[in-house]
Design an enzyme around this catalytic site. Structure first.
Site, PDB file in Angstrom:
ATOM      1  N   CYS A  58      -6.105   1.583  -9.318  1.00 27.25           N
ATOM      2  CA  CYS A  58      -5.107   2.509  -9.883  1.00 27.25           C
ATOM      3  C   CYS A  58      -4.944   2.466 -11.503  1.00 27.25           C
ATOM      4  CB  CYS A  58      -3.763   2.199  -9.343  1.00 27.25           C
ATOM      5  SG  CYS A  58      -3.602   1.758  -7.588  1.00 27.25           S
ATOM      6  N   HIS A  97       3.067   3.012  -1.373  1.00 23.45           N
ATOM      7  CA  HIS A  97       2.456   3.877  -0.239  1.00 23.45           C
ATOM      8  C   HIS A  97       3.633   4.009   0.661  1.00 23.45           C
ATOM      9  CE1 HIS A  97      -2.029   2.904  -0.628  1.00 23.45           C
ATOM     10  NE2 HIS A  97      -1.726   3.555  -1.613  1.00 23.45           N
ATOM     11  N   GLU A 142      23.587  13.382  -4.931  1.00 20.13           N
ATOM     12  CA  GLU A 142      24.153  12.587  -5.977  1.00 20.13           C
ATOM     13  C   GLU A 142      22.961  11.736  -6.553  1.00 20.13           C
ATOM     14  OE1 GLU A 142      27.127  12.574  -7.347  1.00 20.13           O
ATOM     15  OE2 GLU A 142      27.354  10.717  -8.377  1.00 20.13           O
TER      16      GLU A 142
HETATM   17  C1  LIG Z   1      -4.851  -0.049   1.525  1.00 19.34           C
HETATM   18  S1  LIG Z   1      -6.201   0.384   0.342  1.00 19.34           S
HETATM   19  C2  LIG Z   1      -5.198   1.250  -0.984  1.00 19.34           C
HETATM   20  C3  LIG Z   1      -5.993   1.592  -2.136  1.00 19.34           C
HETATM   21  O1  LIG Z   1      -7.305   2.478  -1.909  1.00 19.34           O
HETATM   22  C4  LIG Z   1      -5.312   2.223  -3.312  1.00 19.34           C
HETATM   23  O2  LIG Z   1      -4.647   3.532  -2.595  1.00 19.34           O
HETATM   24  C5  LIG Z   1      -4.184   1.379  -3.794  1.00 19.34           C
HETATM   25  O3  LIG Z   1      -2.902   1.833  -3.745  1.00 19.34           O
HETATM   26  C6  LIG Z   1      -4.468  -0.014  -4.243  1.00 19.34           C
HETATM   27  O4  LIG Z   1      -5.537  -0.190  -4.840  1.00 19.34           O
HETATM   28  P1  LIG Z   1      -5.815  -1.590  -5.371  1.00 19.34           P
HETATM   29  O5  LIG Z   1      -7.241  -1.338  -6.214  1.00 19.34           O
HETATM   30  O6  LIG Z   1      -5.727  -2.590  -4.418  1.00 19.34           O
HETATM   31  O7  LIG Z   1      -4.652  -1.960  -6.388  1.00 19.34           O
HETATM   32 ZN   LIG Z   2      -2.836   3.949  -3.361  1.00 24.28          ZN
END
Ligand SMILES: CSC[C@@H](O)[C@@H](O)C(=O)COP(=O)(O)O
Ligand SMILES: [Zn+2]
Length: 256
Positions: free
Chosen positions: A105, A125, A153
């Protein structure tokens, strides 16, 4: 919290992640992620959080259980050094724990830090975020790339926008863009940046069938906006179940 692992500083700037201050980013990322795990935001290694303090960006490792991270697992990057780097896709870390790779990310977090001067960016997520994108998928053309809701609100939990003071009001419409998921996390970056350009005042971008990125000018604002958004996403899913509309035309009451 587990103490830093006691690595020596042999060229890896370990001092950057060693502090007794619980609010130090290297301590805060693990403690926040442990809280987020209990909300179902970062389970199964998905999701995460990153913090910027002035020029330094603190990043979690990739593929680790985010609720079990230790301060010594944290990567540190300099935005100024990154800006000077000729290869924009490669990143140069001031501190890099050799046993891991940095979070996938990272380029998305960097977009919030560089384009919006955010101090913290959270990626969840959350089921509620994913469900909202699934509901919108069935919403039809024009409606499916934006979540919008008004007259609730909790909308007041959001700032008015980048470099604007104050928060949204009860009657304001909260609009969150939705981008499509990609096979690789880093490939989301150009679409996230595009959404930020199209929605200059947004503090969040939903990723279809994946989750949400939320940022704020500091940790407090990123966390409270992420909480407000998750509240609204859950509410929206329940409203949909009850056949209640997310947008209503209640007029602001005019004092007589
Ligand atoms: C369950 S794997 C999820 C990843 O592909 C990604 O979407 C995520 O949110 C985290 O990525 P990461 O590289 O472990 O920080
Ligand atoms: Zn993710």
């Amino acid at each position: 919290m587990a103490p830093p692992s006691g690595d020596n500083d042999a060229g890896n700037n370990d001092h950057l992640v060693q502090s007794d201050d619980p609010d130090h980013p290297a301590n805060l990322i693990p403690s926040l992620c442990a809280k987020f795990w209990t909300l179902g935001w970062v389970t199964g290694t998905g999701g995460g959080a990153s913090i910027r303090e002035a020029d330094l960006v603190y990043i979690a490792p990739s593929g680790v259980q985010k609720e079990l991270m230790r301060p010594s697992d944290i990567y540190v990057l300099s935005l100024a050094a990154q800006a000077k780097s000729l290869d924009k896709r490669s990143r140069v870390y001031l501190r890099s724990p050799p046993q891991y790779k940095p979070s996938q990310c990272t380029p998305l977090f960097l977009a919030a830090f560089t384009k919006r001067r955010a101090g913290c960016c959270i990626h969840t997520h959350s089921h509620w975020a994913v469900l909202v994108t699934l509901i919108l998928e069935k919403g039809g053309p024009g409606y499916d790339r934006e979540f919008r809701i008004n007259n609730i609100e909790q909308i007041k939990g959001f700032g008015r926008g980048f470099e604007k003071s104050g928060n949204l009001g009860y009657h304001d419409t909260l609009r969150i863009p939705v981008i499509e998921n990609t096979a690789h996390e880093e490939d989301l970056t150009e679409f996230l940046e595009e959404a930020m350009d199209k929605y200059p005042d947004t503090y969040a971008v939903l990723v279809r069938r994946h989750g949400v990125y939320v940022w704020g000018e500091n940790v407090h604002k990123a966390k409270t906006q992420c909480e407000s958004l998750d509240y609204l996403f859950q509410l929206a899913v329940e409203m949909k179940r009850l056949n209640l509309p997310w947008m209503t035309d209640i007029e602001p009451t005019v004092p007589t």
